[in-house]
Enzyme design. Structure first.
Site, PDB file in Angstrom:
ATOM      1  N   LYS A   1     -39.016  88.408  -0.604  1.00  0.00           N
ATOM      2  CA  LYS A   1     -39.721  87.966   0.350  1.00  0.00           C
ATOM      3  C   LYS A   1     -39.204  89.235   1.381  1.00  0.00           C
ATOM      4  O   LYS A   1     -40.381  89.457   2.159  1.00  0.00           O
ATOM      5  CB  LYS A   1     -38.886  86.791   0.914  1.00  0.00           C
ATOM      6  CG  LYS A   1     -39.543  86.034   1.965  1.00  0.00           C
ATOM      7  CD  LYS A   1     -39.248  84.657   2.129  1.00  0.00           C
ATOM      8  CE  LYS A   1     -37.579  84.602   2.595  1.00  0.00           C
ATOM      9  NZ  LYS A   1     -37.389  84.151   3.906  1.00  0.00           N
TER      10      LYS A   1
ATOM     11  N   ARG B   1     -26.362  92.075 -10.994  1.00  0.00           N
ATOM     12  CA  ARG B   1     -25.594  93.213 -10.445  1.00  0.00           C
ATOM     13  C   ARG B   1     -24.234  93.495 -10.977  1.00  0.00           C
ATOM     14  O   ARG B   1     -23.365  92.451 -10.665  1.00  0.00           O
ATOM     15  CB  ARG B   1     -25.928  93.161  -8.942  1.00  0.00           C
ATOM     16  CG  ARG B   1     -25.498  94.261  -8.155  1.00  0.00           C
ATOM     17  CD  ARG B   1     -25.987  94.235  -6.894  1.00  0.00           C
ATOM     18  NE  ARG B   1     -25.813  93.209  -6.005  1.00  0.00           N
ATOM     19  CZ  ARG B   1     -26.145  92.740  -4.893  1.00  0.00           C
ATOM     20  NH1 ARG B   1     -26.828  93.833  -4.083  1.00  0.00           N
ATOM     21  NH2 ARG B   1     -25.875  91.684  -3.966  1.00  0.00           N
TER      22      ARG B   1
ATOM     23  N   ARG C   1     -36.524  75.543   8.885  1.00  0.00           N
ATOM     24  CA  ARG C   1     -35.597  75.168   7.846  1.00  0.00           C
ATOM     25  C   ARG C   1     -35.607  73.831   7.454  1.00  0.00           C
ATOM     26  O   ARG C   1     -34.914  73.687   6.332  1.00  0.00           O
ATOM     27  CB  ARG C   1     -34.327  75.966   7.893  1.00  0.00           C
ATOM     28  CG  ARG C   1     -34.150  77.573   8.115  1.00  0.00           C
ATOM     29  CD  ARG C   1     -32.836  77.902   8.419  1.00  0.00           C
ATOM     30  NE  ARG C   1     -31.866  78.162   7.154  1.00  0.00           N
ATOM     31  CZ  ARG C   1     -32.185  79.021   6.371  1.00  0.00           C
ATOM     32  NH1 ARG C   1     -32.836  80.124   6.515  1.00  0.00           N
ATOM     33  NH2 ARG C   1     -31.272  78.990   5.219  1.00  0.00           N
TER      34      ARG C   1
ATOM     35  N   ARG D   1     -19.427  91.113  -7.139  1.00  0.00           N
ATOM     36  CA  ARG D   1     -19.209  90.445  -5.735  1.00  0.00           C
ATOM     37  C   ARG D   1     -19.408  89.049  -5.977  1.00  0.00           C
ATOM     38  O   ARG D   1     -20.071  88.487  -6.787  1.00  0.00           O
ATOM     39  CB  ARG D   1     -20.209  90.965  -4.871  1.00  0.00           C
ATOM     40  CG  ARG D   1     -20.182  92.474  -4.248  1.00  0.00           C
ATOM     41  CD  ARG D   1     -20.914  92.662  -3.295  1.00  0.00           C
ATOM     42  NE  ARG D   1     -22.074  91.842  -2.976  1.00  0.00           N
ATOM     43  CZ  ARG D   1     -23.027  92.279  -2.161  1.00  0.00           C
ATOM     44  NH1 ARG D   1     -23.241  93.180  -1.715  1.00  0.00           N
ATOM     45  NH2 ARG D   1     -23.785  91.274  -2.037  1.00  0.00           N
TER      46      ARG D   1
ATOM     47  N   ARG E   1     -26.358  78.547  -4.622  1.00  0.00           N
ATOM     48  CA  ARG E   1     -27.365  78.975  -3.436  1.00  0.00           C
ATOM     49  C   ARG E   1     -28.607  78.667  -3.530  1.00  0.00           C
ATOM     50  O   ARG E   1     -29.361  78.295  -3.007  1.00  0.00           O
ATOM     51  CB  ARG E   1     -27.477  80.557  -3.381  1.00  0.00           C
ATOM     52  CG  ARG E   1     -27.576  81.047  -2.112  1.00  0.00           C
ATOM     53  CD  ARG E   1     -26.959  82.533  -1.757  1.00  0.00           C
ATOM     54  NE  ARG E   1     -27.933  83.454  -1.575  1.00  0.00           N
ATOM     55  CZ  ARG E   1     -28.014  84.559  -2.370  1.00  0.00           C
ATOM     56  NH1 ARG E   1     -26.764  84.762  -3.252  1.00  0.00           N
ATOM     57  NH2 ARG E   1     -29.011  85.519  -2.288  1.00  0.00           N
TER      58      ARG E   1
END
Length: 219
Positions: free
Chosen positions: A15, A129, A90, A163, A174
């Site tokens: 996005k 990652r 939202r 991380r 999430r």
């Protein structure tokens, strides 16, 4: 016709990249809730002062205050030729409020673009990652692996870490939260007849070409 646009997509759908290209191409202000909150607080607008009370206490800013801040922003001169909303609405309370006050301001939303990428692909994108413990170089298992497996290209180190944000369980949660949040909004805008789905599982240039085709047809 002015582009009054909202951009949607799950984390990792690209996005941010597409938002930059849209703003460059169509010269419309990018209205992201984080930015307008900071500006409203800094300029001490009535809604900014109200929002700060909640933020200072570490509380969620209520819908009516969020709506007020977006309404203040949509009342400014630079949005006369269009705007792009990012991160708002939202939830359904915000979506209904936006429908009402954007129409009042003569700036009704006329396009919602959802960059769709299936959750499995997003898991691969977001959990791939890893970072070199020694020098901080960042890699990706799929898109940017080390030249020699287990060895950092930059410093030759062999220790890597992920991380917390990139760990599978965090990413999965999430995505789940975002899917639950976005689904009613997508249904709402589909019913309004202004929702356009774009396949985000394509090269960046192709995704933008698809978005451009939709926006040019509206303009």
């Amino acid at each position: 016709m002015a582009l009054q646009l909202m951009l949607m997509g799950l984390p990792g759908a690209g996005k941010g990249t597409q938002a930059e290209q849209i703003v460059d191409e169509y010269k419309i202000p990018h209205i992201s809730t984080g930015d307008i909150f900071r500006a409203a607080i800094k300029n001490q607008t009535p809604m900014g002062v109200e929002a700060k009370k909640y933020i200072d206490k570490g509380e969620l800013v209520p819908d009516d205050v969020v709506n007020g801040i977006v309404k203040e922003r949509l009342g400014q001169d630079d949005v006369q030729n269009g705007y792009m909303l990012d991160g708002f609405p939202r939830n359904m309370v915000q979506a209904r409020a936006l429908k009402e006050f954007s129409a009042e301001l003569g700036q009704p939303l006329n396009c919602v673009i959802n960059i769709h990428v299936d959750p499995e692909s997003l898991m691969e994108r977001l959990t791939g990652r890893f970072i070199c413990k020694n020098c901080g170089a960042t890699y990706h298992k799929v898109f940017n692996p080390t030249k020699v497996e287990g060895t950092c290209d930059r410093c030759g180190g062999h220790e890597f870490f992920q991380r917390d944000d990139d760990k599978p369980e965090t990413v999965e949660n999430r995505l789940k939260v975002n899917i639950e949040m976005n689904t009613p909004l997508l249904d709402f805008y589909r019913e309004e007849g202004i929702l356009h789905e774009v396949n985000g599982n394509q090269p960046i240039e192709k995704v933008f070409a698809d978005i451009k085709q939709i926006l040019d047809a509206i303009k």
